[in-house]
Design a protein around this motif. Structure first.
Motif, PDB file in Angstrom:
ATOM      1  N   ALA A 264       0.831  -1.206   0.000  1.00 49.31           N
ATOM      2  CA  ALA A 264       0.000   0.000   0.000  1.00 49.31           C
ATOM      3  C   ALA A 264       0.865   1.255   0.000  1.00 49.31           C
ATOM      4  O   ALA A 264       0.595   2.214  -0.748  1.00 49.31           O
ATOM      5  CB  ALA A 264      -0.927  -0.013   1.218  1.00 49.31           C
ATOM      6  N   PHE A 265       1.890   1.256   0.812  1.00 52.73           N
ATOM      7  CA  PHE A 265       2.790   2.410   0.912  1.00 52.73           C
ATOM      8  C   PHE A 265       3.534   2.624  -0.407  1.00 52.73           C
ATOM      9  O   PHE A 265       3.648   3.751  -0.903  1.00 52.73           O
ATOM     10  CB  PHE A 265       3.783   2.174   2.046  1.00 52.73           C
ATOM     11  CG  PHE A 265       4.637   3.365   2.380  1.00 52.73           C
ATOM     12  CD1 PHE A 265       4.214   4.292   3.321  1.00 52.73           C
ATOM     13  CD2 PHE A 265       5.867   3.564   1.758  1.00 52.73           C
ATOM     14  CE1 PHE A 265       4.998   5.394   3.638  1.00 52.73           C
ATOM     15  CE2 PHE A 265       6.648   4.653   2.060  1.00 52.73           C
ATOM     16  CZ  PHE A 265       6.220   5.576   3.010  1.00 52.73           C
ATOM     17  N   LYS A 266       4.036   1.542  -0.978  1.00 53.01           N
ATOM     18  CA  LYS A 266       4.787   1.599  -2.234  1.00 53.01           C
ATOM     19  C   LYS A 266       3.916   2.160  -3.358  1.00 53.01           C
ATOM     20  O   LYS A 266       4.365   2.976  -4.169  1.00 53.01           O
ATOM     21  CB  LYS A 266       5.271   0.188  -2.572  1.00 53.01           C
ATOM     22  CG  LYS A 266       6.175   0.070  -3.786  1.00 53.01           C
ATOM     23  CD  LYS A 266       6.783  -1.319  -3.821  1.00 53.01           C
ATOM     24  CE  LYS A 266       7.458  -1.601  -5.165  1.00 53.01           C
ATOM     25  NZ  LYS A 266       6.462  -1.907  -6.209  1.00 53.01           N
TER      26      LYS A 266
ATOM     27  N   ILE B 106       7.313   4.512  -4.742  1.00 48.95           N
ATOM     28  CA  ILE B 106       8.683   4.271  -4.295  1.00 48.95           C
ATOM     29  C   ILE B 106       9.526   3.687  -5.428  1.00 48.95           C
ATOM     30  O   ILE B 106       9.126   2.717  -6.078  1.00 48.95           O
ATOM     31  CB  ILE B 106       8.706   3.305  -3.090  1.00 48.95           C
ATOM     32  CG1 ILE B 106       7.799   3.815  -1.961  1.00 48.95           C
ATOM     33  CG2 ILE B 106      10.133   3.113  -2.598  1.00 48.95           C
ATOM     34  CD1 ILE B 106       8.179   5.153  -1.399  1.00 48.95           C
ATOM     35  N   ASP B 107      10.685   4.272  -5.649  1.00 50.81           N
ATOM     36  CA  ASP B 107      11.614   3.791  -6.676  1.00 50.81           C
ATOM     37  C   ASP B 107      12.516   2.715  -6.078  1.00 50.81           C
ATOM     38  O   ASP B 107      13.467   3.013  -5.367  1.00 50.81           O
ATOM     39  CB  ASP B 107      12.453   4.962  -7.208  1.00 50.81           C
ATOM     40  CG  ASP B 107      13.447   4.539  -8.280  1.00 50.81           C
ATOM     41  OD1 ASP B 107      13.364   3.375  -8.745  1.00 50.81           O
ATOM     42  OD2 ASP B 107      14.309   5.360  -8.651  1.00 50.81           O
ATOM     43  N   MET B 108      12.198   1.467  -6.369  1.00 47.23           N
ATOM     44  CA  MET B 108      12.980   0.356  -5.821  1.00 47.23           C
ATOM     45  C   MET B 108      14.195   0.025  -6.687  1.00 47.23           C
ATOM     46  O   MET B 108      15.029  -0.783  -6.281  1.00 47.23           O
ATOM     47  CB  MET B 108      12.098  -0.889  -5.686  1.00 47.23           C
ATOM     48  CG  MET B 108      10.953  -0.746  -4.695  1.00 47.23           C
ATOM     49  SD  MET B 108      11.516  -0.348  -3.002  1.00 47.23           S
ATOM     50  CE  MET B 108      12.403  -1.852  -2.578  1.00 47.23           C
ATOM     51  N   SER B 109      14.326   0.649  -7.837  1.00 50.00           N
ATOM     52  CA  SER B 109      15.438   0.319  -8.736  1.00 50.00           C
ATOM     53  C   SER B 109      16.784   0.717  -8.151  1.00 50.00           C
ATOM     54  O   SER B 109      17.815   0.170  -8.533  1.00 50.00           O
ATOM     55  CB  SER B 109      15.245   0.992 -10.100  1.00 50.00           C
ATOM     56  OG  SER B 109      15.379   2.403  -9.989  1.00 50.00           O
ATOM     57  N   ILE B 110      16.792   1.681  -7.225  1.00 45.92           N
ATOM     58  CA  ILE B 110      18.064   2.115  -6.629  1.00 45.92           C
ATOM     59  C   ILE B 110      18.337   1.440  -5.286  1.00 45.92           C
ATOM     60  O   ILE B 110      19.355   1.681  -4.654  1.00 45.92           O
ATOM     61  CB  ILE B 110      18.109   3.646  -6.454  1.00 45.92           C
ATOM     62  CG1 ILE B 110      16.968   4.137  -5.542  1.00 45.92           C
ATOM     63  CG2 ILE B 110      18.079   4.352  -7.809  1.00 45.92           C
ATOM     64  CD1 ILE B 110      17.055   5.605  -5.186  1.00 45.92           C
TER      65      ILE B 110
ATOM     66  N   ASN C   6      13.316  -6.212  -4.320  1.00 48.82           N
ATOM     67  CA  ASN C   6      12.029  -6.853  -4.046  1.00 48.82           C
ATOM     68  C   ASN C   6      11.493  -6.371  -2.699  1.00 48.82           C
ATOM     69  O   ASN C   6      11.995  -6.759  -1.642  1.00 48.82           O
ATOM     70  CB  ASN C   6      12.192  -8.366  -4.050  1.00 48.82           C
ATOM     71  CG  ASN C   6      10.859  -9.098  -3.936  1.00 48.82           C
ATOM     72  OD1 ASN C   6       9.861  -8.543  -3.478  1.00 48.82           O
ATOM     73  ND2 ASN C   6      10.838 -10.352  -4.353  1.00 48.82           N
ATOM     74  N   ALA C   7      10.468  -5.525  -2.734  1.00 48.74           N
ATOM     75  CA  ALA C   7       9.949  -4.914  -1.509  1.00 48.74           C
ATOM     76  C   ALA C   7       9.448  -5.938  -0.503  1.00 48.74           C
ATOM     77  O   ALA C   7       9.502  -5.717   0.710  1.00 48.74           O
ATOM     78  CB  ALA C   7       8.831  -3.936  -1.850  1.00 48.74           C
ATOM     79  N   LEU C   8       8.965  -7.082  -0.987  1.00 47.98           N
ATOM     80  CA  LEU C   8       8.397  -8.072  -0.079  1.00 47.98           C
ATOM     81  C   LEU C   8       9.449  -8.963   0.565  1.00 47.98           C
ATOM     82  O   LEU C   8       9.128  -9.798   1.411  1.00 47.98           O
ATOM     83  CB  LEU C   8       7.360  -8.922  -0.819  1.00 47.98           C
ATOM     84  CG  LEU C   8       6.182  -8.132  -1.413  1.00 47.98           C
ATOM     85  CD1 LEU C   8       5.155  -9.080  -2.004  1.00 47.98           C
ATOM     86  CD2 LEU C   8       5.530  -7.218  -0.371  1.00 47.98           C
ATOM     87  N   LYS C   9      10.702  -8.790   0.209  1.00 51.82           N
ATOM     88  CA  LYS C   9      11.790  -9.551   0.825  1.00 51.82           C
ATOM     89  C   LYS C   9      12.195  -8.974   2.182  1.00 51.82           C
ATOM     90  O   LYS C   9      12.910  -9.620   2.949  1.00 51.82           O
ATOM     91  CB  LYS C   9      13.016  -9.576  -0.091  1.00 51.82           C
ATOM     92  CG  LYS C   9      12.851 -10.413  -1.353  1.00 51.82           C
ATOM     93  CD  LYS C   9      12.915 -11.895  -1.052  1.00 51.82           C
ATOM     94  CE  LYS C   9      12.919 -12.718  -2.333  1.00 51.82           C
ATOM     95  NZ  LYS C   9      12.960 -14.167  -2.048  1.00 51.82           N
ATOM     96  N   TYR C  10      11.763  -7.753   2.470  1.00 49.69           N
ATOM     97  CA  TYR C  10      12.121  -7.130   3.742  1.00 49.69           C
ATOM     98  C   TYR C  10      11.324  -7.774   4.876  1.00 49.69           C
ATOM     99  O   TYR C  10      10.146  -8.112   4.716  1.00 49.69           O
ATOM    100  CB  TYR C  10      11.876  -5.621   3.685  1.00 49.69           C
ATOM    101  CG  TYR C  10      12.787  -4.921   2.704  1.00 49.69           C
ATOM    102  CD1 TYR C  10      14.065  -4.516   3.077  1.00 49.69           C
ATOM    103  CD2 TYR C  10      12.381  -4.679   1.393  1.00 49.69           C
ATOM    104  CE1 TYR C  10      14.916  -3.892   2.170  1.00 49.69           C
ATOM    105  CE2 TYR C  10      13.225  -4.050   0.487  1.00 49.69           C
ATOM    106  CZ  TYR C  10      14.488  -3.656   0.879  1.00 49.69           C
ATOM    107  OH  TYR C  10      15.328  -3.045  -0.020  1.00 49.69           O
ATOM    108  N   LYS C  11      11.956  -7.930   6.030  1.00 51.79           N
ATOM    109  CA  LYS C  11      11.333  -8.635   7.153  1.00 51.79           C
ATOM    110  C   LYS C  11      10.188  -7.853   7.781  1.00 51.79           C
ATOM    111  O   LYS C  11       9.301  -8.429   8.404  1.00 51.79           O
ATOM    112  CB  LYS C  11      12.381  -8.943   8.227  1.00 51.79           C
ATOM    113  CG  LYS C  11      13.432  -9.952   7.793  1.00 51.79           C
ATOM    114  CD  LYS C  11      14.438 -10.187   8.922  1.00 51.79           C
ATOM    115  CE  LYS C  11      15.509 -11.180   8.501  1.00 51.79           C
ATOM    116  NZ  LYS C  11      16.516 -11.388   9.573  1.00 51.79           N
TER     117      LYS C  11
END
Length: 283
Positions: free
Chosen positions: A45-47, A52-56, A61-66
Motif C-alpha cells: 500500500a505504501f509503495k 517508491i523507486d525500488m530500482s536504486i 524486491n519490496a516483499l523480501k524485507y522482514k
C-alpha cells in the motif's frame, strides 16, 4: 472562509487533539511487525501510494524485507548516490527537499513565513548551542517516498548526543508556517561534533507517527520524557551513515559563524539528494 482555509484550520486543530505519542507507538508496532500478511499489505500500500523507486535499492524486491521498518530504512546500491569528496565540500545529509537554508541571526533559526525558533531551544542546552549563535543552518525535509538514512555532511568526531523530549506535530509546509517553533518543540536527537572548522550539529527531528529515530552511536532512541546527554568519541567521515528515521521527518545541519557558506542555488523547496554539495568551506 474558503474550503481550503477551513481544511487547514481543522488539520492544525487536530494536531493538538490527536494523542501524538500514543498514535506513534501504535504505528511503530505495526511498522515493526514481521507478520508476513501485515507487513506485505502495509509495504504494498505504501509503495503504491508514494511511488517508491525500488530500482536504486540494494534489495529491489519490496516483499523480501522482514518488516515495514526494514523496507522503509532500506539501503541503496553503492552507485545510487555519489559523495562529493572535495575537501572544501559540505554535502547534503539526506534525500529530500530544503525546508529553509541560511544564516542563524542573533541565535534565531528561520522556520517559515514569520516563524522562527532559537538555536538554544533547538539544541536543548544553552552551552552546547552557544557556538552556533550566528552560524549557518540548513533544514532538510524527508518525505515518505525518500531514502531515510541520514549521513555525515562533513568529517567530524561525534562528542555528544542529546535526546530532547517533545511533542510530535506533523512536519510539512502547513505546520512549518503555522506551528510556532515546530522543530524546537518536537522530539529530537541532537548530534554534536568537533570538526576541522569548529563545531557542527546534526539534529534529527521526530514527527507524528514517526516510529523512531536511530543513530550509529546510541542505537534506536527510547523516549524517556527527559533530557538525556551521552558523551562519545566516534570519528565519522563525510558520507558515513549517522542515523535513520523509522518513518520520516527532518534533519537540521548547523555550523559555526564564518567557516562555511551554502551554495547559492539552494533555497526553500529545492530538491536535494544525499551526498551532493550543499555548501563549501570559507575558512
Amino acid at each position: 472562509m474558503s474550503l481550503k482555509s477551513l481544511q487547514k484550520q481543522l488539520f492544525l486543530k487536530a494536531q493538538d487533539l490527536v494523542p501524538q505519542h500514543q498514535l506513534s507507538r501504535v504505528v511503530g508496532k505495526v511498522a515493526a511487525s514481521e507478520n508476513k500478511i501485515v507487513k506485505n499489505v502495509v509495504i504494498q500500500a505504501f509503495k503504491a501510494k508514494y511511488g517508491i523507486d525500488m530500482s536504486i535499492a540494494e534489495q529491489k524486491n519490496a516483499l523480501k524485507y522482514k518488516s515495514f521498518n526494514e523496507f522503509f530504512t532500506r539501503s541503496l546500491k553503492t552507485t545510487a548516490r555519489q559523495i562529493d569528496t572535495a575537501q572544501e565540500a559540505v554535502v547534503c545529509p539526506a534525500d529530500g527537499a530544503i525546508s529553509q537554508i541560511g544564516a542563524i541571526v542573533e541565535g534565531d533559526v528561520f522556520q517559515a513565513k514569520g516563524q522562527s525558533f532559537s538555536v538554544e531551544q533547538l539544541i536543548g542546552d544553552p552551552k552546547l548551542a552557544m557556538p552556533f549563535k550566528n552560524g549557518q543552518f540548513a533544514t532538510v525535509y524527508l518525505s515518505p517516498k525518500d531514502y531515510h538514512r541520514v549521513h555525515m555532511p562533513f568529517d567530524g568526531k561525534l562528542t555528544e548526543t542529546l535526546y530532547v523530549p517533545g511533542e510530535l506535530f506533523s512536519v510539512n509546509q502547513v505546520t512549518a508556517e503555522n506551528v510556532s517553533g515546530l522543530f524546537a518543540r518536537n522530539e529530537r536527537m541532537v548530534c554534536l561534533f568537533d570538526t576541522s572548522i569548529g563545531r557542527m550539529a546534526v539534529v534529527l527531528v521526530g514527527a507524528m507517527i514517526v516510529a523512531g529515530i536511530e543513530t550509529v552511536a546510541t542505537g534506536k532512541v527510547k523516549p524517556t520524557g527527559r533530557l538525556e546527554l551521552q558523551h562519545h568519541d566516534l570519528a565519522l567521515n563525510k558520507g558515513d551513515e549517522l542515523g535513520r528515521f523509522y518513518l520520516g521527518s527532518t534533519a537540521i545541519v548547523l555550523f559555526e559563524q564564518d567557516v562555511m557558506a551554502w551554495e547559492e542555488q539552494f533555497k526553500a523547496q529545492s530538491a536535494v539528494v544525499m551526498g551532493e554539495r550543499l555548501g563549501h568551506l570559507t575558512k
